[in-house]
Write a protein that holds these residues in place. Structure first.
Motif, PDB file in Angstrom:
ATOM      1  N   GLN A  74     -91.577  13.827 -28.371  1.00  0.00           N
ATOM      2  CA  GLN A  74     -90.320  13.754 -29.130  1.00  0.00           C
ATOM      3  C   GLN A  74     -89.170  13.321 -28.227  1.00  0.00           C
ATOM      4  O   GLN A  74     -88.314  12.520 -28.627  1.00  0.00           O
ATOM      5  N   LEU A  75     -89.124  13.850 -27.014  1.00  0.00           N
ATOM      6  CA  LEU A  75     -88.059  13.494 -26.075  1.00  0.00           C
ATOM      7  C   LEU A  75     -88.132  12.022 -25.690  1.00  0.00           C
ATOM      8  O   LEU A  75     -87.112  11.337 -25.616  1.00  0.00           O
ATOM      9  N   VAL A  76     -89.338  11.520 -25.463  1.00  0.00           N
ATOM     10  CA  VAL A  76     -89.518  10.104 -25.122  1.00  0.00           C
ATOM     11  C   VAL A  76     -89.034   9.218 -26.269  1.00  0.00           C
ATOM     12  O   VAL A  76     -88.334   8.221 -26.064  1.00  0.00           O
ATOM     13  N   ALA A  77     -89.402   9.590 -27.496  1.00  0.00           N
ATOM     14  CA  ALA A  77     -88.992   8.798 -28.660  1.00  0.00           C
ATOM     15  C   ALA A  77     -87.477   8.771 -28.797  1.00  0.00           C
ATOM     16  O   ALA A  77     -86.887   7.727 -29.119  1.00  0.00           O
ATOM     17  N   LEU A  78     -86.817   9.892 -28.530  1.00  0.00           N
ATOM     18  CA  LEU A  78     -85.360   9.945 -28.621  1.00  0.00           C
ATOM     19  C   LEU A  78     -84.709   9.164 -27.481  1.00  0.00           C
ATOM     20  O   LEU A  78     -83.690   8.491 -27.681  1.00  0.00           O
ATOM     21  N   ARG A  79     -85.281   9.240 -26.267  1.00  0.00           N
ATOM     22  CA  ARG A  79     -84.722   8.481 -25.133  1.00  0.00           C
ATOM     23  C   ARG A  79     -84.677   6.997 -25.430  1.00  0.00           C
ATOM     24  O   ARG A  79     -83.763   6.288 -24.990  1.00  0.00           O
ATOM     25  N   ARG A  80     -85.641   6.508 -26.185  1.00  0.00           N
ATOM     26  CA  ARG A  80     -85.676   5.089 -26.508  1.00  0.00           C
ATOM     27  C   ARG A  80     -84.558   4.686 -27.452  1.00  0.00           C
ATOM     28  O   ARG A  80     -84.311   3.487 -27.632  1.00  0.00           O
ATOM     29  N   ARG A  81     -83.885   5.641 -28.041  1.00  0.00           N
ATOM     30  CA  ARG A  81     -82.767   5.354 -28.943  1.00  0.00           C
ATOM     31  C   ARG A  81     -81.423   5.456 -28.220  1.00  0.00           C
ATOM     32  O   ARG A  81     -80.371   5.338 -28.840  1.00  0.00           O
ATOM     33  N   LEU A  82     -81.478   5.676 -26.905  1.00  0.00           N
ATOM     34  CA  LEU A  82     -80.269   5.841 -26.097  1.00  0.00           C
ATOM     35  C   LEU A  82     -80.139   4.693 -25.101  1.00  0.00           C
ATOM     36  O   LEU A  82     -81.100   4.010 -24.784  1.00  0.00           O
ATOM     37  N   GLY A  83     -78.915   4.508 -24.608  1.00  0.00           N
ATOM     38  CA  GLY A  83     -78.666   3.562 -23.525  1.00  0.00           C
ATOM     39  C   GLY A  83     -78.147   4.320 -22.317  1.00  0.00           C
ATOM     40  O   GLY A  83     -77.384   5.282 -22.470  1.00  0.00           O
ATOM     41  N   PHE A  84     -78.561   3.915 -21.121  1.00  0.00           N
ATOM     42  CA  PHE A  84     -78.169   4.599 -19.890  1.00  0.00           C
ATOM     43  C   PHE A  84     -77.526   3.607 -18.926  1.00  0.00           C
ATOM     44  O   PHE A  84     -78.033   2.508 -18.716  1.00  0.00           O
ATOM     45  N   ILE A  85     -76.407   4.033 -18.325  1.00  0.00           N
ATOM     46  CA  ILE A  85     -75.741   3.247 -17.285  1.00  0.00           C
ATOM     47  C   ILE A  85     -75.443   4.193 -16.133  1.00  0.00           C
ATOM     48  O   ILE A  85     -74.931   5.296 -16.353  1.00  0.00           O
ATOM     49  N   PHE A  86     -75.735   3.737 -14.905  1.00  0.00           N
ATOM     50  CA  PHE A  86     -75.545   4.598 -13.745  1.00  0.00           C
ATOM     51  C   PHE A  86     -74.616   3.928 -12.739  1.00  0.00           C
ATOM     52  O   PHE A  86     -74.338   2.739 -12.821  1.00  0.00           O
ATOM     53  N   GLN A  87     -74.139   4.730 -11.770  1.00  0.00           N
ATOM     54  CA  GLN A  87     -73.243   4.191 -10.745  1.00  0.00           C
ATOM     55  C   GLN A  87     -73.920   3.052  -9.992  1.00  0.00           C
ATOM     56  O   GLN A  87     -73.341   1.992  -9.788  1.00  0.00           O
ATOM     57  N   ALA A  88     -75.160   3.303  -9.557  1.00  0.00           N
ATOM     58  CA  ALA A  88     -75.968   2.228  -8.984  1.00  0.00           C
ATOM     59  C   ALA A  88     -76.545   1.474 -10.175  1.00  0.00           C
ATOM     60  O   ALA A  88     -77.193   2.063 -11.031  1.00  0.00           O
ATOM     61  N   HIS A  89     -76.292   0.186 -10.243  1.00  0.00           N
ATOM     62  CA  HIS A  89     -76.659  -0.582 -11.439  1.00  0.00           C
ATOM     63  C   HIS A  89     -78.152  -0.582 -11.724  1.00  0.00           C
ATOM     64  O   HIS A  89     -78.586  -0.834 -12.843  1.00  0.00           O
ATOM     65  N   ASN A  90     -78.968  -0.273 -10.687  1.00  0.00           N
ATOM     66  CA  ASN A  90     -80.425  -0.163 -10.858  1.00  0.00           C
ATOM     67  C   ASN A  90     -81.056  -1.430 -11.429  1.00  0.00           C
ATOM     68  O   ASN A  90     -81.982  -1.360 -12.239  1.00  0.00           O
ATOM     69  N   LEU A  91     -80.557  -2.576 -11.008  1.00  0.00           N
ATOM     70  CA  LEU A  91     -81.178  -3.834 -11.422  1.00  0.00           C
ATOM     71  C   LEU A  91     -82.358  -4.141 -10.507  1.00  0.00           C
ATOM     72  O   LEU A  91     -82.344  -3.807  -9.325  1.00  0.00           O
ATOM     73  N   HIS A  92     -83.365  -4.792 -11.071  1.00  0.00           N
ATOM     74  CA  HIS A  92     -84.491  -5.245 -10.273  1.00  0.00           C
ATOM     75  C   HIS A  92     -84.088  -6.553  -9.585  1.00  0.00           C
ATOM     76  O   HIS A  92     -83.792  -7.549 -10.249  1.00  0.00           O
ATOM     77  N   GLU A  93     -84.090  -6.534  -8.266  1.00  0.00           N
ATOM     78  CA  GLU A  93     -83.575  -7.663  -7.496  1.00  0.00           C
ATOM     79  C   GLU A  93     -84.390  -8.931  -7.677  1.00  0.00           C
ATOM     80  O   GLU A  93     -83.887 -10.035  -7.470  1.00  0.00           O
ATOM     81  N   SER A  94     -85.662  -8.793  -8.054  1.00  0.00           N
ATOM     82  CA  SER A  94     -86.524  -9.969  -8.202  1.00  0.00           C
ATOM     83  C   SER A  94     -86.466 -10.570  -9.600  1.00  0.00           C
ATOM     84  O   SER A  94     -87.115 -11.586  -9.866  1.00  0.00           O
ATOM     85  N   LEU A  95     -85.684  -9.953 -10.502  1.00  0.00           N
ATOM     86  CA  LEU A  95     -85.590 -10.425 -11.875  1.00  0.00           C
ATOM     87  C   LEU A  95     -84.218 -11.019 -12.145  1.00  0.00           C
ATOM     88  O   LEU A  95     -83.212 -10.572 -11.576  1.00  0.00           O
ATOM     89  N   THR A  96     -84.159 -12.024 -13.007  1.00  0.00           N
ATOM     90  CA  THR A  96     -82.874 -12.606 -13.395  1.00  0.00           C
ATOM     91  C   THR A  96     -82.100 -11.631 -14.257  1.00  0.00           C
ATOM     92  O   THR A  96     -82.630 -10.609 -14.726  1.00  0.00           O
ATOM     93  N   ALA A  97     -80.831 -11.954 -14.494  1.00  0.00           N
ATOM     94  CA  ALA A  97     -80.007 -11.117 -15.375  1.00  0.00           C
ATOM     95  C   ALA A  97     -80.671 -10.969 -16.739  1.00  0.00           C
ATOM     96  O   ALA A  97     -80.746  -9.861 -17.295  1.00  0.00           O
ATOM     97  N   THR A  98     -81.163 -12.081 -17.288  1.00  0.00           N
ATOM     98  CA  THR A  98     -81.831 -12.021 -18.598  1.00  0.00           C
ATOM     99  C   THR A  98     -83.042 -11.106 -18.559  1.00  0.00           C
ATOM    100  O   THR A  98     -83.238 -10.269 -19.458  1.00  0.00           O
ATOM    101  N   GLN A  99     -83.866 -11.242 -17.532  1.00  0.00           N
ATOM    102  CA  GLN A  99     -85.080 -10.425 -17.436  1.00  0.00           C
ATOM    103  C   GLN A  99     -84.746  -8.943 -17.270  1.00  0.00           C
ATOM    104  O   GLN A  99     -85.431  -8.077 -17.820  1.00  0.00           O
ATOM    105  N   ASN A 100     -83.688  -8.651 -16.525  1.00  0.00           N
ATOM    106  CA  ASN A 100     -83.256  -7.263 -16.389  1.00  0.00           C
ATOM    107  C   ASN A 100     -82.831  -6.682 -17.734  1.00  0.00           C
ATOM    108  O   ASN A 100     -83.181  -5.551 -18.076  1.00  0.00           O
TER     109      ASN A 100
END
Length: 231
Positions: A81-107
């Motif tokens: 149930q928690l996993v299903a609800l997490r998928r309905r949320l958006g998360f933003i953190f201080q560290a942007h946590n982008l994957h360096e090997s992926l383009t902006a679109t892929q991220n």
């Protein structure tokens, strides 16, 4: 809980550790988040802000009290149930946590691909649209190394918004940004609240963005000590 109430927290208590080292982190926390609202949670380091955020974000189990999210009680909820609800949320953190090997679109596509059954072309189109919303359509093919700090954080905002979440949880998203970039990020979230009914709960020490909040909650030593409505 009415349809306009995204989260309803009542008598929330939380502890870390066990036995002699068990320590209470939250004490009788009460708060509500209404659809489309922009709420700021402030307080000194160690006051419990991130704990509140992670409990509402289904990243920790609710131990005591009631936490209703999107009309679902989280206390006693199963991991599925928690996993299903997490998928309905958006998360933003201080560290942007982008994957360096992926383009902006892929991220940004990763924010869609957590949902099963989404075709790659559909995810790519949604990601490009989200990048356009944050003013980065012309940077869609760029790797994070070729983006400024403000642009990286806007990609992170696009990733959080791409699946049209009911609630965005943001933990110090402007801390590493200059004043103009910080204002851009917050204004984007505000616009999404107006345009899409997206609700935002933002944890911050950043006094520069307080004038944009609908409500400011101040947390000290695990207790909400002040509520300021500005809407």
């Amino acid at each position: 809980m009415t349809q306009d109430l995204i989260a309803n927290v009542r008598g929330l208590n939380h502890w870390f550790g066990s036995g002699e080292v068990k320590k209470q982190a939250l004490f009788d926390v009460n708060l509500t988040l209404k659809r489309g609202s922009f709420t700021v949670l402030m307080g000194p380091s160690g006051s419990g802000k991130t704990t509140v955020l992670t409990l509402i974000g289904c990243l920790r189990a609710v131990q005591d009290g009631s936490l209703q999210l999107l009309q679902n009680e989280l206390r006693g909820a199963s991991e599925a149930q928690l996993v299903a609800l997490r998928r309905r949320l958006g998360f933003i953190f201080q560290a942007h946590n982008l994957h360096e090997s992926l383009t902006a679109t892929q991220n940004v596509m990763m924010g869609v691909q957590v949902h099963e059954g989404v075709a790659e072309q559909t995810a790519k189109a949604a990601a490009f649209h989200a990048l356009g919303l944050v003013g980065l359509a012309d940077r869609a093919g760029y790797l994070p190394a070729n983006l400024s700090g403000g642009q990286k954080q806007r990609v992170a905002v696009a990733r959080a918004l791409v699946a049209s979440p009911a609630l965005v949880l943001a933990d110090e998203p402007t801390a590493a940004l200059d004043k103009d970039s910080a204002a851009e990020v917050v204004d984007l979230l505000k616009r999404m609240g107006t345009a899409r009914g997206t609700t935002t709960l933002l944890v911050t020490h950043d006094n520069r963005i307080l004038d944009r909040a609908d409500r400011i909650l101040t947390l000290e030593d695990g207790r909400i000590v002040k509520v300021e409505d500005r809407a």
